[in-house]
Design a protein around this motif. Structure first.
Motif, short mmCIF file in Angstrom:
data_model
loop_
_atom_site.label_atom_id
_atom_site.label_comp_id
_atom_site.label_asym_id
_atom_site.label_seq_id
_atom_site.Cartn_x
_atom_site.Cartn_y
_atom_site.Cartn_z
N ALA A 11 33.33 35.82 36.18
CA ALA A 11 34.15 37.03 36.22
C ALA A 11 35.58 36.64 36.57
O ALA A 11 35.82 35.68 37.31
CB ALA A 11 33.61 38.01 37.25
N VAL A 13 38.96 38.53 38.14
CA VAL A 13 39.46 39.75 38.78
C VAL A 13 40.90 39.51 39.24
O VAL A 13 41.33 38.37 39.43
CB VAL A 13 38.55 40.22 39.93
CG1 VAL A 13 37.13 40.45 39.43
CG2 VAL A 13 38.56 39.26 41.08
N ARG A 27 34.32 51.85 42.60
CA ARG A 27 33.32 51.59 41.57
C ARG A 27 32.28 52.70 41.45
O ARG A 27 31.81 53.23 42.45
CB ARG A 27 32.59 50.27 41.86
CG ARG A 27 33.44 49.06 41.66
CD ARG A 27 32.76 47.79 42.16
NE ARG A 27 31.72 47.28 41.29
CZ ARG A 27 31.95 46.54 40.21
NH1 ARG A 27 33.17 46.25 39.85
NH2 ARG A 27 30.94 46.09 39.49
N LEU A 39 38.73 45.23 42.89
CA LEU A 39 39.85 44.86 42.03
C LEU A 39 39.49 45.14 40.57
O LEU A 39 38.32 45.11 40.21
CB LEU A 39 40.13 43.35 42.18
CG LEU A 39 40.44 42.89 43.60
CD1 LEU A 39 40.39 41.37 43.68
CD2 LEU A 39 41.82 43.40 44.02
N PRO A 40 40.50 45.33 39.72
CA PRO A 40 40.23 45.37 38.28
C PRO A 40 39.76 43.99 37.83
O PRO A 40 40.15 42.98 38.40
CB PRO A 40 41.58 45.74 37.67
CG PRO A 40 42.59 45.33 38.67
CD PRO A 40 41.93 45.45 40.01
N GLY A 41 38.92 43.97 36.81
CA GLY A 41 38.45 42.68 36.29
C GLY A 41 37.13 42.84 35.58
O GLY A 41 36.55 43.93 35.56
N GLY A 42 36.65 41.75 35.02
CA GLY A 42 35.38 41.79 34.30
C GLY A 42 34.98 40.41 33.83
O GLY A 42 35.45 39.40 34.36
N HIS A 43 34.13 40.39 32.81
CA HIS A 43 33.54 39.14 32.36
C HIS A 43 34.47 38.32 31.47
O HIS A 43 35.08 38.86 30.54
CB HIS A 43 32.25 39.42 31.60
CG HIS A 43 31.25 40.17 32.42
ND1 HIS A 43 31.18 41.54 32.45
CD2 HIS A 43 30.29 39.72 33.27
CE1 HIS A 43 30.21 41.92 33.28
NE2 HIS A 43 29.66 40.83 33.79
N GLU A 57 41.44 42.63 30.81
CA GLU A 57 40.65 43.54 31.66
C GLU A 57 41.53 44.59 32.34
O GLU A 57 41.14 45.75 32.43
CB GLU A 57 39.86 42.74 32.71
CG GLU A 57 38.62 42.04 32.16
CD GLU A 57 37.47 42.98 31.81
OE1 GLU A 57 37.45 44.14 32.25
OE2 GLU A 57 36.58 42.54 31.06
N GLU A 61 41.00 48.57 31.61
CA GLU A 61 40.51 49.42 32.70
C GLU A 61 41.56 50.38 33.23
O GLU A 61 41.22 51.44 33.75
CB GLU A 61 39.96 48.54 33.83
CG GLU A 61 38.76 47.70 33.37
CD GLU A 61 38.10 46.88 34.46
OE1 GLU A 61 38.64 46.82 35.59
OE2 GLU A 61 37.03 46.30 34.18
N ASN A 77 29.41 34.23 44.18
CA ASN A 77 28.84 35.46 44.71
C ASN A 77 27.46 35.74 44.13
O ASN A 77 27.33 35.98 42.93
CB ASN A 77 29.78 36.64 44.41
CG ASN A 77 31.16 36.42 45.02
OD1 ASN A 77 31.28 36.26 46.23
ND2 ASN A 77 32.18 36.39 44.19
N PHE A 79 24.37 38.23 44.07
CA PHE A 79 24.00 39.62 44.34
C PHE A 79 22.49 39.72 44.22
O PHE A 79 21.95 39.66 43.12
CB PHE A 79 24.66 40.57 43.33
CG PHE A 79 26.17 40.50 43.33
CD1 PHE A 79 26.91 41.42 44.05
CD2 PHE A 79 26.83 39.51 42.60
CE1 PHE A 79 28.30 41.37 44.04
CE2 PHE A 79 28.22 39.46 42.60
CZ PHE A 79 28.95 40.39 43.32
N LYS A 112 32.72 53.83 34.90
CA LYS A 112 32.60 52.66 35.78
C LYS A 112 33.45 52.77 37.04
O LYS A 112 33.36 51.93 37.93
CB LYS A 112 33.04 51.39 35.04
CG LYS A 112 32.12 50.94 33.92
CD LYS A 112 32.62 49.61 33.37
CE LYS A 112 31.76 49.11 32.22
NZ LYS A 112 32.26 47.82 31.71
N PHE A 129 34.35 46.34 48.18
CA PHE A 129 33.31 45.59 47.47
C PHE A 129 33.11 44.27 48.24
O PHE A 129 34.09 43.62 48.60
CB PHE A 129 33.80 45.33 46.05
CG PHE A 129 32.76 44.78 45.10
CD1 PHE A 129 31.40 44.96 45.30
CD2 PHE A 129 33.19 44.12 43.95
CE1 PHE A 129 30.48 44.47 44.38
CE2 PHE A 129 32.26 43.63 43.03
CZ PHE A 129 30.91 43.79 43.25
N LEU A 132 35.16 41.00 47.99
CA LEU A 132 36.54 41.19 48.41
C LEU A 132 36.62 41.30 49.94
O LEU A 132 37.50 40.71 50.58
CB LEU A 132 37.08 42.46 47.73
CG LEU A 132 38.52 42.85 48.02
CD1 LEU A 132 39.49 41.75 47.62
CD2 LEU A 132 38.87 44.15 47.28
#
Ligand code: 8DG
Ligand code: MG
Ligand code: MG
Length: 147
Positions: A11, A13, A27, A39-43, A57, A61, A77, A79, A112, A129, A132
């Motif tokens: 990812a 961000v 989110r 934060l803004p961001g993605g894959h 991204e 967004e 990270n 999850f 989202k 999040f 962060l």
């Protein structure tokens, strides 16, 4: 994915900095991160540079155009939570708004995100999040050092 072995994903961000503030969005998610500020961001897409991914991204967004995109740091990270575990190598970039562009973020992915806003670095909203949050608690600061 169903029926396949999960793999770590990348990812990208962005700490989008404006004065002493940073852009965060709350989110919307079926996961534990629901309603946290991120934060803004993605894959990262196949063939992209980190800078290209950051620009794309943020544009997708928020509609904002960014400049001066540069690499800050990377974190790992994992999850564990439902509905399925995920694992991200998260590339943190920083950037500023492009001079000639729009300065007001739009919520372009309302499925989202509840919305974007600028938050004072010394008075961040809660809950953040967790990737962060972890960085903030460690003392990480995304702003260029003043000297
Ligand atoms: P895409 O389809 O646009 O590529 O993906 P996205 O829907 O924008 O993905 P995302 O969840 O916003 O970001 C991908 C992953 O990045 C997220 O699931 C976990 C990781 N990530 C962090 N920290 C942060 C953060 O502060 N913001 C965001 N957006 N993602 C983060 O580890
Ligand atoms: Mg995205
Ligand atoms: Mg995103």
């Amino acid at each position: 994915e169903i029926g396949s072995t999960p793999v770590p994903r990348v990812a990208v961000v962005v700490f989008l900095l404006k004065g002493k503030t940073v852009l965060l969005g709350r989110r919307r998610s079926a996961r534990a991160c629901h309603a946290t500020f991120a934060l803004p961001g993605g894959h990262l897409e196949f063939g992209e540079s980190f800078e290209e991914c950051a620009v794309r991204e943020v544009k997708e967004e928020t509609g904002l155009e960014i400049d001066g995109t540069e690499f800050l740091t990377v974190t790992n990270n994992v999850f564990a939570q439902e509905p399925s575990p995920s694992h991200y190598v998260t590339i943190f970039m920083r950037a500023v708004l492009a001079d000639d562009g729009e300065h007001v973020p739009q919520n372009l992915e309302p499925d989202k995100c509840f919305g974007w806003d600028w938050y004072d670095w010394d008075n961040l909203p809660s809950p953040l999040f967790w990737p962060l949050e972890k960085m903030v608690l460690s003392g990480f600061n995304p702003f260029p050092s003043q000297r």
